[in-house]
Design an enzyme around this catalytic site. Structure first.
Site, PDB file in Angstrom:
ATOM      1  CE1 TYR A 248      37.685  45.975  39.349  1.00 49.28           C
ATOM      2  CE2 TYR A 248      37.672  44.219  40.946  1.00 49.28           C
ATOM      3  CZ  TYR A 248      38.265  45.337  40.413  1.00 49.28           C
ATOM      4  OH  TYR A 248      39.444  45.798  40.937  1.00 49.28           O
TER       5      TYR A 248
ATOM      6  CD  GLU B 149      42.814  39.444  43.994  1.00 48.66           C
ATOM      7  OE1 GLU B 149      43.618  40.360  43.790  1.00 48.66           O
ATOM      8  OE2 GLU B 149      41.706  39.620  44.510  1.00 48.66           O
TER       9      GLU B 149
ATOM     10  CD  GLU C  60      40.285  47.323  44.998  1.00 43.96           C
ATOM     11  OE1 GLU C  60      41.280  46.808  45.536  1.00 43.96           O
ATOM     12  OE2 GLU C  60      39.929  47.060  43.826  1.00 43.96           O
TER      13      GLU C  60
ATOM     14  CE1 TYR D 206      40.142  39.609  48.615  1.00 42.59           C
ATOM     15  CE2 TYR D 206      39.538  40.961  50.487  1.00 42.59           C
ATOM     16  CZ  TYR D 206      40.294  40.763  49.346  1.00 42.59           C
ATOM     17  OH  TYR D 206      41.183  41.722  48.947  1.00 42.59           O
TER      18      TYR D 206
ATOM     19  CG  ASN E 232      41.225  47.679  38.863  1.00 38.77           C
ATOM     20  OD1 ASN E 232      40.386  48.204  39.587  1.00 38.77           O
ATOM     21  ND2 ASN E 232      42.063  46.755  39.275  1.00 38.77           N
ATOM     22  CD  GLU E 233      44.610  48.078  42.462  1.00 42.44           C
ATOM     23  OE1 GLU E 233      45.267  47.102  42.059  1.00 42.44           O
ATOM     24  OE2 GLU E 233      44.165  48.162  43.605  1.00 42.44           O
TER      25      GLU E 233
END
Ligand SMILES: *[C@@H]1O[C@H](CO)[C@@H](O)[C@H](O)[C@H]1NC(C)=O
Ligand SMILES: *[C@@H]1O[C@H](CO)[C@@H](O)[C@H](O)[C@H]1NC(C)=O
Ligand SMILES: *[C@@H]1O[C@H](CO)[C@@H](O)[C@H](O)[C@H]1NC(C)=O
Ligand SMILES: *[C@@H]1O[C@H](CO)[C@@H](O)[C@H](O)[C@H]1NC(C)=O
Ligand SMILES: *[C@@H]1O[C@H](CO)[C@@H](O)[C@H](O)[C@H]1NC(C)=O
Ligand SMILES: *[C@@H]1O[C@H](CO)[C@@H](O)[C@H](O)[C@H]1NC(C)=O
Length: 630
Positions: free
Chosen positions: A76, A122, A261, A328, A180-181
């Protein structure tokens, strides 16, 4: 240089165009695969966020990804990290995207680029710069001309850097994601997606594989996909991969299956349980995807850290910001160490393609440097001359951070009491307008906290002429969902009892400037030791120093501190909030420590310091501490 060597270089370089000419990356819609140099190809990739890892560790992390058997990384690019002010760009040091991409090339990894402009991740505002909010009614991620102008100007800087790096042009970028999405966003503005598509084609050419990524349901794919953009999906470990790809197949009947993802873990929110995804579940899910012949990107392979103020917030309805750690529960820890999950993943990959020989580099040494005693430098309100040296803004009603071009951190809102307040009287924000926390003092006495969506009033007393101070903290902007316009500061009026407060003096604070230049340590000789009577409550600065002989990573435990921000040698490690949990320690990369000089630690404690102002350095993280459950 010897003439022979020069000759060799000339020969090698004159061959380069020929070699590049052989590189091609396309899609074979008959055989349902990617075609790399004319052969069917599938990628096994991992996400890594260079913006969450100190640049001196990039190579180490990429090498470990390569050694796991990955053939690609997914990257990203956060727009707000690179364009902090309109037209001002930062590609240096930890922001040096090209250096990062050079390392991927050196290590023989392919790259799947995700340049946004919105990235979610996020990350504060999903990567969009907060300065877009100068226009209050801007429509983000839509065909608003002001938004599109800003996007175009950014893409005209970013995308040309990628062009020569495209696989078809001799580089290692095999594909590029658009937005993105987008299907998760309510706007559903195909005109916006078409505009982005045209810009990507303009700067990257007609032959690069462009794609979209969405949740694996028709509901998401409906607004997220566009003709000529290859549709891919997202999903975590599932038992039935055919079922999980069914929606993608409805929108993308032919071509390779792609999970962009595949979730190896999950993120943490302040106040919630630490998220854990068991290694066997993740590796079995991966095996099922690979058996289906699909290409896959593991999100995350290494999560890293939300240093500074960069965390976002996933919940538009009830604000719940993301922790400083972005570990994560990924195959590589926040500190870049391989886990059992990584070994399980590697063993699965080895059933499908050869993995590099040799052992995975072991975890690095961690140091427990022990205790450091801090001294109180002063209450924040007594340090405004250093932390807010410019004239304050004087306004009748409160204005937001964005109104005064303060995008991150803290602002102090000051009001002078116009009469005595002898009884406990509620200071409140009727409109839930404190974004996101307000630390309330009157006459230097701390009374408590206002918090978005939960604590709407605080009782205070005071005398005419005293300062009523509300230090407002921006806890990170919403990065997901319908409303990305998350203004910060006091968004509405405050009332004291029944009185509407008017005539504010607003001090934007710049803590990072002075602290990165050595304050307050450079003034150490002039600093009083903590007087025994010093108040331990309310926003205040503390500092301490320590020396070490061996440098390595370590974990800072703010034992019995309440909430705040901490810096070491001027580097902003992020927010601590151990009483809210679950994160208890902060990751301290060894790269910011010194063995030849004294190390300087600075703390902004917002609520209450412990009786003994100590901090401790441990050799292991604690990310799964107790949590308040709200
Ligand atoms: C990246 O590599 C290229 C080619 O070796 C080199 O010219 C360039 O200076 C490198 N860029 C950075 C930022 O390291
Ligand atoms: C997986 O899902 C597909 C499509 O929904 C279905 O046809 C198939 O029976 C499922 N397989 C198993 C093992 O449940
Ligand atoms: C504020 O004080 C009043 C009494 O003066 C009391 O009823 C109220 O519960 C207090 N509110 C808070 C939030 O402490
Ligand atoms: C504060 O209240 C005044 C008077 O009612 C109103 O004009 C103003 O818009 C309000 N300001 C904010 C920021 O809500
Ligand atoms: C810490 O502060 C002292 C005093 O200003 C300075 O001499 C020293 O270089 C600083 N340490 C580091 C690692 O920057
Ligand atoms: C927290 O994690 C550590 C290390 O994985 C583990 O040993 C410990 O049992 C966990 N504690 C809790 C409360 O889950």
């Amino acid at each position: 240089m010897a003439a022979g060597a020069l000759w060799l270089i000339l020969v090698v370089c004159s061959l380069c165009p020929l070699v590049w000419g052989d590189q091609s990356f396309t899609i074979d819609y008959n055989r349902n695969c990617f075609l790399k140099d004319g052969k069917c190809f599938r990628y096994i990739s991992g996400s890594i966020h260079y913006f969450r890892i100190p640049s001196s560790y990039w190579k180490d992390r990429l090498l470990k990804m390569y050694m796991t058997g990955l053939n690609a990384v997914q990257v990203y690019v956060p727009w707000n990290f690179h364009e902090p002010q309109p037209g001002v760009y930062n590609f240096r040091g930890d922001h040096d995207l090209e250096q990062f991409l050079n390392l991927t090339m050196e290590l023989g990894l392919l790259v799947i680029m995700r340049p946004g402009p919105y990235i979610c991740a996020e990350w504060d505002m999903g990567g969009l710069p907060a300065w877009l909010l100068h226009k209050k009614d801007i429509a983000l991620r839509a065909s608003d001309p002001d938004y599109l102008n800003a996007v175009d100007s950014w893409l005209s800087v970013l995308l040309p850097k990628l062009r020569s790096r495209l696989y078809n042009n001799g580089g290692n970028i095999i594909s590029v994601q658009v937005e993105n999405e987008y299907g998760s966003f309510m706007a559903c503005d195909y005109g916006y997606m078409r505009h982005l598509h045209a810009m990507f084609r303009l700067y990257l050419g007609d032959d690069v594989v462009l794609f979209t990524t969405d949740g694996n349901a028709d509901y998401f794919l409906k607004c997220g996909t566009l003709q000529d953009l290859y549709a891919t999906v997202d999903f975590g470990p599932v038992a039935n991969v055919t079922k999980a790809f069914a929606a993608m197949r409805r929108y993308q009947p032919r071509g390779p299956l792609v999970n962009s993802e595949y979730y190896t873990g999950w993120l943490d929110y302040w106040g919630d349980k630490h998220a854990v995804s068991p290694a066997d579940r993740v590796s079995q899910g991966l095996q099922a995807i690979l058996e289906s012949g699909a290409s896959v990107n593991m999100y995350m392979f290494e999560g890293g850290t939300n240093f500074g103020y960069w965390n976002g917030d996933d919940f538009p309805k009830v604000y719940k910001p993301i922790t400083t750690s972005y570990d994560y529960d990924a195959p590589l820890t926040e500190a870049g160490d391989p886990t059992d999950k990584l070994l399980a993943i590697r063993s699965v990959i080895s059933k499908f393609q050869p993995v590099p020989e040799g052992p995975i580099p072991p975890p690095t040494c961690k140091f427990a440097y022990g205790l450091v005693t801090l001294n109180k430098v002063g209450d924040l309100v007594d340090l405004l001359g250093i932390l807010s040296p410019n004239d304050p803004f004087v306004t009748r009603y409160p204005v937001t951070f964005e109104d005064v071009k303060q995008y991150f951190g803290f602002m102090l809102y000051r009001n002078y009491l116009t009469g005595d307040v002898p009884e406990q009287t509620p200071l409140s924000s009727a409109v839930n307008g404190v974004h996101d926390r307000g630390y309330v003092s009157v006459g230097g006495n701390f009374y408590g906290v206002l918090e978005r969506d939960s604590l709407k009033d605080v009782n205070v007393t005071g005398k005419e002429g005293q300062c009523l101070d509300v230090l407002v903290e921006n806890m990170g902007r919403i990065n997901y969902g319908g409303d990305l316009k998350d203004f910060k500061g006091l968004l509405g009026n405050l009332t004291l009892g029944t009185d509407l407060l008017e005539n504010w003096v607003i001090y934007p604070l710049n803590l990072d400037g002075p602290i990165s230049q050595g304050w307050p340590h450079i003034m150490a000789d002039h600093m009083p030791k903590t007087p025994q009577t010093a108040s331990r409550t309310g926003p205040a600065i503390y500092s301490g120093a320590f020396t070490i002989t061996d440098i390595g990573d370590t974990y800072l435990k703010m034992h019995k501190w309440t909430k705040g921000q901490v810096w070491i040698n001027g580097f902003n490690l992020g927010r601590y909030w151990p009483i809210r949990g679950p994160q208890v320690t902060l990751y301290v990369p060894g790269t910011i420590l010194s063995s030849s000089q004294i190390n300087n630690l600075t703390v902004l404690e917002l609520e209450q310091a412990p009786d003994q102002p100590l901090v401790m350095f441990l050799d292991r993280p604690i990310l799964n501490g107790t949590y308040t459950g709200k």
